[in-house]
Write an enzyme that holds these catalytic residues in place. Structure first.
Site, PDB file in Angstrom:
ATOM      1  N   TYR A  17      -4.054 -13.825  -0.972  1.00 13.42           N
ATOM      2  CA  TYR A  17      -2.843 -13.026  -1.202  1.00 13.42           C
ATOM      3  C   TYR A  17      -1.767 -13.797  -1.987  1.00 13.42           C
ATOM      4  O   TYR A  17      -1.274 -13.281  -2.998  1.00 13.42           O
ATOM      5  CB  TYR A  17      -2.312 -12.507   0.136  1.00 13.42           C
ATOM      6  CG  TYR A  17      -1.101 -11.616  -0.006  1.00 13.42           C
ATOM      7  CD1 TYR A  17      -1.185 -10.401  -0.683  1.00 13.42           C
ATOM      8  CD2 TYR A  17       0.125 -11.998   0.530  1.00 13.42           C
ATOM      9  CE1 TYR A  17      -0.073  -9.584  -0.822  1.00 13.42           C
ATOM     10  CE2 TYR A  17       1.237 -11.174   0.411  1.00 13.42           C
ATOM     11  CZ  TYR A  17       1.142  -9.973  -0.266  1.00 13.42           C
ATOM     12  OH  TYR A  17       2.246  -9.168  -0.404  1.00 13.42           O
TER      13      TYR A  17
ATOM     14  N   ASN B  82       3.041  -0.709  -6.897  1.00 19.10           N
ATOM     15  CA  ASN B  82       3.329  -1.074  -5.503  1.00 19.10           C
ATOM     16  C   ASN B  82       2.064  -1.269  -4.658  1.00 19.10           C
ATOM     17  O   ASN B  82       2.083  -2.040  -3.693  1.00 19.10           O
ATOM     18  CB  ASN B  82       4.202   0.032  -4.884  1.00 19.10           C
ATOM     19  CG  ASN B  82       4.335  -0.100  -3.396  1.00 19.10           C
ATOM     20  OD1 ASN B  82       5.148  -0.885  -2.896  1.00 19.10           O
ATOM     21  ND2 ASN B  82       3.531   0.650  -2.640  1.00 19.10           N
TER      22      ASN B  82
ATOM     23  N   LYS C 247      -0.355 -12.794  -5.845  1.00 24.32           N
ATOM     24  CA  LYS C 247       1.031 -12.451  -6.190  1.00 24.32           C
ATOM     25  C   LYS C 247       1.606 -13.444  -7.214  1.00 24.32           C
ATOM     26  O   LYS C 247       2.469 -13.070  -8.010  1.00 24.32           O
ATOM     27  CB  LYS C 247       1.898 -12.383  -4.928  1.00 24.32           C
ATOM     28  CG  LYS C 247       1.551 -11.200  -4.014  1.00 24.32           C
ATOM     29  CD  LYS C 247       1.711  -9.829  -4.687  1.00 24.32           C
ATOM     30  CE  LYS C 247       1.567  -8.683  -3.698  1.00 24.32           C
ATOM     31  NZ  LYS C 247       1.643  -7.356  -4.339  1.00 24.32           N
TER      32      LYS C 247
ATOM     33  N   THR D  19       5.502  -3.055   8.146  1.00 26.27           N
ATOM     34  CA  THR D  19       4.635  -1.947   7.704  1.00 26.27           C
ATOM     35  C   THR D  19       3.234  -2.188   8.292  1.00 26.27           C
ATOM     36  O   THR D  19       2.980  -3.224   8.913  1.00 26.27           O
ATOM     37  CB  THR D  19       4.511  -1.902   6.160  1.00 26.27           C
ATOM     38  OG1 THR D  19       3.855  -3.094   5.730  1.00 26.27           O
ATOM     39  CG2 THR D  19       5.858  -1.762   5.472  1.00 26.27           C
TER      40      THR D  19
ATOM     41  N   ASP E 131      -6.461   5.692  -7.488  1.00 30.30           N
ATOM     42  CA  ASP E 131      -6.998   4.485  -6.855  1.00 30.30           C
ATOM     43  C   ASP E 131      -6.947   3.415  -7.932  1.00 30.30           C
ATOM     44  O   ASP E 131      -7.611   3.539  -8.975  1.00 30.30           O
ATOM     45  CB  ASP E 131      -8.438   4.742  -6.395  1.00 30.30           C
ATOM     46  CG  ASP E 131      -9.058   3.521  -5.714  1.00 30.30           C
ATOM     47  OD1 ASP E 131      -8.656   2.379  -6.032  1.00 30.30           O
ATOM     48  OD2 ASP E 131      -9.951   3.700  -4.877  1.00 30.30           O
TER      49      ASP E 131
HETATM   50  N1  NAP Z   1       5.193  -5.659   4.041  1.00 32.44           N
HETATM   51  C1  NAP Z   1       5.618  -6.836   3.574  1.00 32.44           C
HETATM   52  O1  NAP Z   1       6.132  -7.693   4.319  1.00 32.44           O
HETATM   53  C2  NAP Z   1       5.507  -7.141   2.109  1.00 32.44           C
HETATM   54  C3  NAP Z   1       6.145  -8.290   1.633  1.00 32.44           C
HETATM   55  C4  NAP Z   1       6.059  -8.614   0.300  1.00 32.44           C
HETATM   56  C5  NAP Z   1       5.358  -7.780  -0.550  1.00 32.44           C
HETATM   57  N2  NAP Z   1       4.734  -6.672  -0.085  1.00 32.44           N
HETATM   58  C6  NAP Z   1       4.028  -5.821  -1.036  1.00 32.44           C
HETATM   59  O2  NAP Z   1       4.547  -4.512  -0.973  1.00 32.44           O
HETATM   60  C7  NAP Z   1       3.559  -3.573  -1.407  1.00 32.44           C
HETATM   61  C8  NAP Z   1       3.472  -2.444  -0.380  1.00 32.44           C
HETATM   62  O3  NAP Z   1       3.079  -2.995   0.859  1.00 32.44           O
HETATM   63  P1  NAP Z   1       3.412  -2.317   2.268  1.00 32.44           P
HETATM   64  O4  NAP Z   1       3.978  -3.374   3.119  1.00 32.44           O
HETATM   65  O5  NAP Z   1       4.134  -1.051   2.083  1.00 32.44           O
HETATM   66  O6  NAP Z   1       1.912  -2.060   2.775  1.00 32.44           O
HETATM   67  P2  NAP Z   1       1.167  -0.786   3.350  1.00 32.44           P
HETATM   68  O7  NAP Z   1       2.049  -0.014   4.259  1.00 32.44           O
HETATM   69  O8  NAP Z   1      -0.132  -1.284   3.846  1.00 32.44           O
HETATM   70  O9  NAP Z   1       0.920   0.103   2.035  1.00 32.44           O
HETATM   71  C9  NAP Z   1       0.037  -0.308   1.042  1.00 32.44           C
HETATM   72  C10 NAP Z   1      -0.193   0.862   0.118  1.00 32.44           C
HETATM   73  O10 NAP Z   1      -1.107   0.450  -0.920  1.00 32.44           O
HETATM   74  C11 NAP Z   1      -2.124   1.427  -0.984  1.00 32.44           C
HETATM   75  N3  NAP Z   1      -3.349   0.922  -1.572  1.00 32.44           N
HETATM   76  C12 NAP Z   1      -4.148  -0.089  -1.131  1.00 32.44           C
HETATM   77  N4  NAP Z   1      -5.218  -0.189  -1.941  1.00 32.44           N
HETATM   78  C13 NAP Z   1      -5.092   0.749  -2.891  1.00 32.44           C
HETATM   79  C14 NAP Z   1      -5.873   1.149  -4.004  1.00 32.44           C
HETATM   80  N5  NAP Z   1      -7.050   0.551  -4.290  1.00 32.44           N
HETATM   81  N6  NAP Z   1      -5.422   2.152  -4.799  1.00 32.44           N
HETATM   82  C15 NAP Z   1      -4.258   2.765  -4.522  1.00 32.44           C
HETATM   83  N7  NAP Z   1      -3.490   2.460  -3.470  1.00 32.44           N
HETATM   84  C16 NAP Z   1      -3.907   1.468  -2.674  1.00 32.44           C
HETATM   85  C17 NAP Z   1      -2.310   1.885   0.441  1.00 32.44           C
HETATM   86  O11 NAP Z   1      -3.042   3.108   0.480  1.00 32.44           O
HETATM   87  P3  NAP Z   1      -3.887   3.544   1.804  1.00 32.44           P
HETATM   88  O12 NAP Z   1      -2.907   4.152   2.772  1.00 32.44           O
HETATM   89  O13 NAP Z   1      -4.866   4.530   1.244  1.00 32.44           O
HETATM   90  O14 NAP Z   1      -4.538   2.306   2.352  1.00 32.44           O
HETATM   91  C18 NAP Z   1      -0.848   2.047   0.833  1.00 32.44           C
HETATM   92  O15 NAP Z   1      -0.333   3.249   0.323  1.00 32.44           O
HETATM   93  C19 NAP Z   1       2.267  -4.385  -1.582  1.00 32.44           C
HETATM   94  O16 NAP Z   1       2.088  -4.689  -2.942  1.00 32.44           O
HETATM   95  C20 NAP Z   1       2.542  -5.665  -0.790  1.00 32.44           C
HETATM   96  O17 NAP Z   1       1.802  -6.749  -1.284  1.00 32.44           O
HETATM   97  C21 NAP Z   1       4.792  -6.327   1.230  1.00 32.44           C
END
Ligand code: NAP
Length: 255
Positions: A167, A87, A171, A202, A60
């Protein structure tokens, strides 16, 4: 040759899981970082069934004790770390989409705890292990929404998006941290870069993104496997344009 070892935080789903999958396809041992044991073990099991060398690590990013335990475990099992993908991330804890003027400090702090302070805590805990690898790579998963250049450009699709505080600013902090770690480590073989996945479907955005999680992982995997003459200290990934279907391929983004 010994297999490389990668830790991906937040790897139990979404872009993190796909990053682990794609690194495993390149014969990297993947440590599936997840805060929840059940979700993390299940993700690692699925990857192993596909043939990956995958192991769950409880981490975490807001919990110093769990970060220290993860680093000590990686040290005892592998003695080093070749790739760290920071990530794990969150856009909002309250899930209220508010303007900057309506943002609660509670939400702001919670998002910074994960996206910013968590990234620093994990990076600093893993750096001794990364320094032991021949040429480690650190990837900080950022976002185009944290690019001040894109947010303030009239020709960027981002200029039409409603403003928000927690957010995008978190970033932007990730981007500066990337530049600062790259500067500190410039006389080592370690490269530090920020990845832009692009707008990816996602749980993060209730699957509204127009890219798949596999596509969203590609920038992280590219930066995690850069050759020795690759860049350090840049924001790189999907380019969203106002032209055509909006897909500008991959490249360097403005900070
Ligand atoms: N999706 C997009 O359009 C997008 C665009 C640009 C950047 N991003 C970035 O990409 C990364 C992944 O996002 P995603 O879209 O794959 O989102 P996601 O499906 O919501 O996954 C987020 C992940 O982060 C984990 N997490 C959250 N808080 C945490 C903590 N305190 N300790 C450890 N793990 C934690 C979540 O775990 P749980 O399952 O336990 O909640 C999950 O595994 C993020 O940094 C996000 O800002 C996403």
């Amino acid at each position: 040759m010994t297999k490389k070892v990668a830790l991906i935080t937040g790897a139990n789903k979404g872009i993190g899981l796909e990053t682990a999958r794609q690194l495993a396809e390149q014969d990297v041992t993947v440590l599936v970082g997840a805060r929840d044991e059940g979700r993390g073990e299940e993700a690692a099991r699925v990857l192993r069934e596909e043939g990956a060398d995958a192991r769950f690590v409880q981490i975490d990013v807001t919990d110093a004790a769990s970060i220290d335990r993860a680093a000590a475990w990686i040290d005892s099992e592998y003695g080093l770390l070749d790739i760290l993908v920071n990530n794990a991330g969150s856009a909002t804890i309250s899930r209220e989409r508010t303007l900057p003027s309506g943002t609660s400090l509670e939400d702001m702090r919670a998002v910074y705890d994960i996206n910013v302070f968590g990234l620093v805590a994990v990076t600093n805990a893993m750096l001794p292990l990364l320094r032991r690898a021949p040429a480690a790579r650190i990837v900080n998963v950022s976002s185009e929404v944290g690019s001040i250049g894109s947010q303030t450009s009239e020709t960027s699709p981002l200029s039409g998006m409603p403003p928000s505080a927690q957010y995008p600013s978190s970033k932007a902090a990730v981007d500066m941290l990337t530049a600062m770690y790259a500067k500190e480590l410039s006389d080592t073989a370690i490269k530090v870069n920020a990845a832009n996945p692009g707008f990816t479907a996602t749980d993060f955005n209730d699957h509204r993104g127009f890219r798949t999680a596999a596509q969203g992982a590609e920038p992280s995997v590219h930066l995690a496997t850069l050759p020795d003459d690759g860049p350090s200290g840049i924001l790189w990934g999907h380019l969203w344009t106002t032209e055509g279907d909006g897909d500008g391929g991959y490249g360097r983004l403005p900070w």
